[in-house]
Design a protein around this motif. Structure first.
Motif, PDB file in Angstrom:
ATOM      1  N   ASP A  52      -4.747   8.454  -3.600  1.00  0.00           N
ATOM      2  CA  ASP A  52      -5.516   8.659  -2.134  1.00  0.00           C
ATOM      3  C   ASP A  52      -6.824   7.962  -2.434  1.00  0.00           C
ATOM      4  OD1 ASP A  52      -4.233  10.716  -0.550  1.00  0.00           O
ATOM      5  OD2 ASP A  52      -4.067  11.828  -2.366  1.00  0.00           O
ATOM      6  N   HIS A  69      -8.880  10.234   3.069  1.00  0.00           N
ATOM      7  CA  HIS A  69      -8.064  10.122   1.859  1.00  0.00           C
ATOM      8  C   HIS A  69      -9.175  10.223   0.754  1.00  0.00           C
ATOM      9  CE1 HIS A  69      -3.966   8.559   2.643  1.00  0.00           C
ATOM     10  NE2 HIS A  69      -4.598   7.947   3.708  1.00  0.00           N
ATOM     11  N   TYR A  86      -6.046   4.403  -1.584  1.00  0.00           N
ATOM     12  CA  TYR A  86      -5.696   4.283   0.027  1.00  0.00           C
ATOM     13  C   TYR A  86      -7.272   4.144   0.824  1.00  0.00           C
ATOM     14  CZ  TYR A  86      -0.859   5.070   0.869  1.00  0.00           C
ATOM     15  OH  TYR A  86       0.627   5.173   0.743  1.00  0.00           O
ATOM     16  N   TYR A 105      -8.506   1.293   3.152  1.00  0.00           N
ATOM     17  CA  TYR A 105      -8.592   1.510   4.354  1.00  0.00           C
ATOM     18  C   TYR A 105     -10.378   1.093   4.789  1.00  0.00           C
ATOM     19  CZ  TYR A 105      -4.223   3.595   5.587  1.00  0.00           C
ATOM     20  OH  TYR A 105      -3.033   3.486   5.856  1.00  0.00           O
ATOM     21  N   ASP A 125       2.679   5.474  -2.758  1.00  0.00           N
ATOM     22  CA  ASP A 125       3.083   6.935  -2.817  1.00  0.00           C
ATOM     23  C   ASP A 125       4.311   7.226  -3.715  1.00  0.00           C
ATOM     24  OD1 ASP A 125       1.640   7.452  -0.487  1.00  0.00           O
ATOM     25  OD2 ASP A 125       3.010   6.801   0.934  1.00  0.00           O
ATOM     26  N   LEU A 138       0.957  -1.163  -0.105  1.00  0.00           N
ATOM     27  CA  LEU A 138       0.028  -0.006  -0.029  1.00  0.00           C
ATOM     28  C   LEU A 138       0.661   1.356  -0.106  1.00  0.00           C
ATOM     29  CD1 LEU A 138      -2.762   1.048   0.208  1.00  0.00           C
ATOM     30  CD2 LEU A 138      -2.691   1.304   2.682  1.00  0.00           C
ATOM     31  N   ASN A 139       1.857   1.103   0.854  1.00  0.00           N
ATOM     32  CA  ASN A 139       2.819   2.450   0.965  1.00  0.00           C
ATOM     33  C   ASN A 139       3.480   2.755  -0.213  1.00  0.00           C
ATOM     34  OD1 ASN A 139       1.803   2.945   3.668  1.00  0.00           O
ATOM     35  ND2 ASN A 139       3.397   1.796   4.611  1.00  0.00           N
TER      36      ASN A 139
END
Length: 652
Positions: A594, A613, A597, A601, A582, A578-579
């Motif tokens: 976003d 987000h 994301y 979530y 970026d 997920l990260n």
């Protein structure tokens, strides 16, 4: 008295001859009036008044005839005095009865003429616009009589171009000269101004002149309104070598043709001076091939190459690259357009619209485009774009129907109209956004039988699911499956599955996700999504890992892979995936990162991070499509969040 005897008696007394004198005199006078009314500057309703007076005067004339010629007719013939008196009384009754009937008819006709000719306001009378154009020889201001032929060549060149491209019906200089000879008026400026518009009644007059500066010729050309001699268009001066006047004449023809062909809707002209006709023709051909994007952009480029000052294809080219996701190219093209300091107010507004697109400022996008839409609401491309912006960019579905209804759909051939498809898609999507699913079904069911468009199909299927019309849905997809490829079937089945989850019909969702997996030759991404929603996370990872290894910039692949690992208990690897999104952030992602994301979530129970987000995604320019926000099953848990609805009013 019998009718036959009455007619015979009228004939004997020359009544028909006397009446014919009145009628013929009135008719001749009427013809004369219609000819002299303009030269004598009589009121426009003079003829109407004369017709009314003539009609009312007919029964009066008949009464005058009786008193002057018929009343005192002496006894003649072999009839006895009593028979003669009886015949006279009967004839008198018949004559006055006929006079009364004719008087009534004349009064009725007079009322009709009055209502049509006088009482109707002039502004309410429809006037048919003439498409007749008078072309005059260009005036030779060089002082060299040997160059008079250039003036004639100029008019001939224009006449040929106008006729060839069906830009109007032409009145040639020769025709005008014949009229001037007939009137005994010499061909000069006084003749043109004073008589041309009145006698030949053209809509426009094209005239021009040329003069020499050193070894160059300078051509000037204007188009005038024939009715009042005002200038409609003054073209920029064209300079060419005196040895090659055809070059200058051709330039003039290009400008004139473009003006004439655009004159039917001047609101669509984006520049003060018309472009070259060849460039204009390329742009028109591009519009006609909008559904063939490769040919479309090729024709736009050719149009710009032919006339580097032509503004409209430059804007259309920016929109083309933006719509195809080539944002950097679109951005660079905007900067090139903006480097021109001589843009008009309207051109600057369209440039601001394009800049807002690149910046992802949806409110500015709509504000600048709406100024363009107000100018030409009936223009199909302008109208469809307005609907797209209202629906997908600022989310005002309640305003879409008004825009849609401005253009009558009965006048359009939908099969050959790409913008018509957008209009129906946007209208159906707007109805779905308003939860007026019955309207969506009524609008799109007949359209889906005419055209093949996936977006329209999806919009209709969503309405079926929301209205629980599953029989209609099954019938529709059964027929559609006969016409599409296996991959297309998977796309349709997955869409039905996802939308079934939105109404908590997991049984229907599982049925169609399973149908997706039963198809041969499907793309791994599509099959992976079907496996994910069926809960087979291991198979999803198996399908997606090779895809991510091949393309690490795929947001959708990264998202589903991260979700599958998270649900398989590999939370650490899921968060690393997920990260990694970026790294994909840039000036042109328009909130896509976003949004991913937010999907992650929302699907894993962290609703506060999900909503934050989601709002960031909207602020960066994300748009409201048929498969995101309220149509996204990954955000299903977020839809009851108190701030979820704020995402739809962000740009209000």
């Amino acid at each position: 008295m019998q009718l036959r005897d009455f007619i015979k008696e009228c004939h004997n007394r020359s009544i028909f001859k006397l009446l014919s004198i009145y009628i013929v005199t009135a008719w001749v006078t009427l013809q004369v009036l219609s000819v002299v009314i303009e030269p004598l500057k009589l009121p426009q309703n003079t003829v109407t008044y004369f017709i009314i007076i003539s009609l009312i005067g007919l029964p009066i004339y008949m009464l005058v005839l009786w008193n002057a010629r018929l009343k005192y007719k002496s006894h003649q013939g072999d009839d006895s005095l009593m028979d003669s008196i009886k015949k006279e009384i009967n004839f008198k009754k018949g004559y006055f009865f006929s006079t009364t009937i004719i008087g009534g008819l004349a009064l009725f006709a007079s009322v009709l003429v009055f209502n049509q000719g006088l009482s109707q306001n002039a502004s309410e009378i429809p006037i048919e616009k003439s498409n007749t154009i008078a072309v005059l020889d260009f005036e030779n201001n060089t002082g060299d009589k040997s160059l008079d032929v250039i003036g004639k060549m100029s008019s001939d060149w224009l006449i040929h171009g106008i006729t060839e491209h069906d830009a109007g019906q032409v009145i040639s200089p020769k025709t005008i000269k014949n009229y001037s000879d007939l009137m005994g008026v010499p061909m000069n400026a006084q003749f043109d101004i004073k008589f041309l518009g009145k006698l030949l009644k053209p809509n426009k007059i094209i005239t021009g002149s040329f003069y020499n500066v050193n070894k160059d010729l300078i051509f000037n050309c204007v188009i005038k309104n024939a009715s009042d001699n005002t200038i409609l268009e003054a073209f920029p001066s064209i300079k060419c070598s005196i040895d090659n006047p055809v070059k200058g004449i051709e330039e003039i023809k290009q400008l004139v043709l473009t003006y004439l062909l655009q004159d039917g809707d001047k609101r669509l002209i984006l520049q003060e001076n018309p472009p070259r006709y060849e460039a204009f023709q390329k742009k028109i051909t591009a519009d006609a091939n909008y559904d063939n994007q490769e040919l479309y952009i090729k024709l736009l480029n050719e149009s710009i190459d032919l006339d580097s000052t032509y503004f409209e294809p430059k804007v259309l080219r920016v929109q083309h690259y933006y719509n195809n996701g080539d944002y950097k190219i679109a951005d660079s093209l905007i900067k090139i357009i903006g480097s021109n300091p001589k843009l008009s107010k309207r051109q600057k507004n369209l440039l601001l619209f394009c800049e807002a697109l690149i910046d992802g400022k949806n409110d500015r996008i709509y504000r600048h485009w709406n100024q363009e839409y107000i100018i030409a609401p009936f223009h199909l491309e302008s109208n469809s774009t307005e609907m797209v912006l209202l629906t997908e960019f600022i989310y005002k579905p309640e305003k879409v129907e008004e825009v849609f209804n401005i253009i009558p759909t009965s006048d359009l051939v939908i099969e050959d109209c790409e913008h018509c498809k957008y209009r129906y898609f946007m209208m159906g999507l707007a109805y779905n956004n308003l939860e007026e699913y019955d309207k969506t079904i009524a609008l799109l069911e007949p359209i889906c039988k005419i055209i093949d468009d996936r977006s329209i199909d999806f919009t209709l299927m969503h309405a079926y699911i929301k209205e629980n019309k599953l029989e209609n849905l099954r019938d529709f997809i059964s027929k559609k499956s006969l016409l599409i490829s296996n991959q297309q079937k998977i796309n349709y089945f997955n869409f039905i599955g996802k939308n079934s989850l939105l109404v908590n019909n997991k049984e229907l969702a599982d049925e169609f996700f399973s149908k997706s997996l039963s198809q041969n030759g499907g793309l791994s991404q599509s099959l992976a999504e079907a496996n994910y929603y069926l809960g087979d996370y291991a198979k999803t990872v198996e399908l997606l890992q090779p895809l991510l290894n091949h393309d690490q910039k795929s947001i959708i692949t990264t998202l589903y892979l991260a979700l599958s690992k998270y649900n398989s208990g590999e939370q650490k690897e899921a968060m690393e995936l997920l990260n990694s999104l970026d790294k994909l952030r840039n000036n042109y992602d328009y909130g896509d990162v976003d949004y991913a994301y937010s999907q992650f979530y929302a699907s894993t129970g962290n609703l506060e991070k999900a909503i934050n987000h989601l709002m960031t995604s909207v602020a960066k320019g994300n748009t409201y499509l048929i498969d995101n926000f309220q149509y996204d099953p990954l955000l299903l848990s977020l839809q009851n969040h108190p701030n979820f609805k704020k995402a739809f009013t962000f740009w209000h």
